[in-house]
Write an enzyme that holds these catalytic residues in place. Structure first.
Site: not given
Ligand code: 9WN
Length: 439
Positions: A33, A37, A40, A85, A111, A171, A173, A205, A361, A405
């Site tokens: 990531y 976000w 976050d 990403y 979010q 959030g 997902d 995932r 997840y 995570e």
């Molecule tokens: C899509 C960043 C984010 C969190 C989410 C989590 C995950 C993203 C992804 O990561 O989501 O937003 O690409 O999977 O589910 O809660 O904010 O940490």
């Protein structure tokens, strides 16, 4: 105990420092990531406030700088052109919305609105109250505008509950809760290159087919230039989420209390109070499932509740939504389904449900942000022992499995060496462990 505590805090600080970027924000996890976000950022700022107040303020400032002219705050701010990403800014195309930020590329979805209660937490954490109050004074109207955006644009039937139009807005997902909605859709097969599964084992995932659904909903929103009214009319995913609405309610309360500290602002307080009362009443009336003894999601598109228990079901405790009596029913439901001695609290999805998966997840693993809210909610309602268990379980998992995570909720996973799942050196895990250890 003291040495152990200091040791985890130092490790957590190292994680956060390494993830802090020159642009003044913290990435959730390196590789997986690479941007900022929304929710976050809030959780991260709480951790930062304990040891680096400048970074904590920067975190919030940077996020709010990317606010749109209609008060909307996006879920990802693409501060850089990193192409590691998917889907990136070129897929999301926030520029399609006439009021989107001209300066920052972002997604066209949001979010959970955590920022207001985070500001209040920051104030409670720091010693120099005056300095923090000055900072909050400079930011609070932006957060207020964000709440007005929600009430004016995300509540088409004027119920006091706001909708989300995408699972990424929740959030949570790939929660099994969404499976019911995927069953009503048949999106095209997209061709794209997944980036997440180059960083994390695919078994932890969402599936490719799930991603097809995610992309399709965005395509519909884009075809309508991210117009909220059109989305409410056309999106196959339109949900009143208990977690999202609980965060809004918790944040409304924080905003009112902060505005009261400053004096003046009567109009804003009155607006928030009116909506707060409506929201709490509607939440208790519409999202409570008597048979399950828990709050559930409501599918507005198909006009029916989605009757599964998840960790989102317990988030209303953090926002003070249930009565004492209802809180007791809710906590009993949690302990019966999630709280066995063979498990850490608290799985993200009902372990007694056949959709539960302890590794995947949001389909079962423990998440530290959800535990942090649960801990606070339980304490607030007087469940001291269960709160302490949530706190200790969180610390034990992180101490032993790493700053991951998410974590397996089973005490016995059948594997010799346990490890957390998903991204490593994950920022909100580090930030909230600091807060859990201090609090
Ligand atoms: C899509 C960043 C984010 C969190 C989410 C989590 C995950 C993203 C992804 O990561 O989501 O937003 O690409 O999977 O589910 O809660 O904010 O940490």
């Amino acid at each position: 105990m003291y040495v152990m505590k200091e040791n985890i805090i130092n490790r957590a600080i190292n994680v956060l420092d390494a993830n802090f970027q020159k642009g003044g924000f913290t990435i959730p996890s390196k590789g997986l990531y690479p941007f900022q976000w929304k929710w976050d950022s809030g959780f991260i700022a709480v951790g930062l406030a304990h040891y680096n107040i400048d970074h904590a303020k920067k975190e919030i400032e940077t996020l709010l700088n990317a606010q749109w002219d209609n008060g909307f705050i996006p879920h990802i701010v693409f501060h850089t052109d990193d192409d590691s990403y998917f889907p990136g800014h070129d897929f999301h195309r926030s520029d399609l919305h006439p009021l989107s930020s001209k300066k920052y590329k972002s997604t066209g979805m949001t979010q959970p609105p955590v920022t207001a209660f985070v500001l209040q937490d920051m104030l409670n954490i720091v010693d120099d109250k005056e300095d923090m109050l000055n900072f909050i004074k400079g930011q609070i109207d932006k957060v207020y505008d964000n709440h007005v955006y929600f009430y004016e644009n995300r509540d088409p039937q004027n119920e006091g509950l706001v909708y989300i139009y995408h699972n990424w807005e929740s959030g949570t997902d790939n929660s099994p809760v969404w499976d019911d909605i995927w069953d009503t859709m048949n999106p095209p097969e997209y061709t794209f290159e997944r980036k997440d599964t180059t960083h994390v084992d695919a078994s932890q995932r969402p599936s490719k087919r799930e991603y097809d659904h995610y992309l399709y909903i965005i395509d519909i929103a884009k075809q309508n230039n991210y117009d909220d009214a059109k989305i409410a009319e056309l999106s196959p995913f339109l949900v009143q989420d208990p977690l999202f609405n609980a965060m809004l309610i918790k944040s409304n309360k924080a905003l009112m209390e902060l505005y009261e500290l400053f004096g003046g602002n009567e109009d804003k307080i009155a607006y928030l109070r009116k909506n707060q009362e409506r929201s709490i009443a509607a939440f208790n009336q519409k999202l409570w499932d008597n048979e399950l003894g828990a709050y559930v999601h409501y599918d507005m598109r198909n006009d029916k509740p989605i009757r599964h228990v998840s960790s989102s079901s317990f988030s209303p405790l953090f926002a003070g939504i249930p009565s004492k009596e209802r809180a007791e029913v809710l906590v009993n439901t949690m302990m019966d389904r999630f709280g066995g001695d063979d498990k850490y609290l608290c799985a993200s999805f009902d372990p007694t449900d056949n959709r539960f998966n302890p590794r995947k997840y949001w389909r079962g693993p423990v998440w530290i942000n959800m535990n942090w809210m649960l801990y606070r909610g339980l304490k607030e309602y007087g469940y001291k022992e269960i709160a302490a268990r949530v706190q200790n379980d969180s610390i034990e998992l992180v101490e032993r499995d790493g700053f991951f995570e998410y974590f397996d909720c089973r005490k016995d996973t059948g594997e010799e060496i346990r490890k957390g799942y998903g991204g490593d050196n994950f920022s909100w895990t580090a930030a909230l462990i600091i807060d859990l250890l201090k609090g």
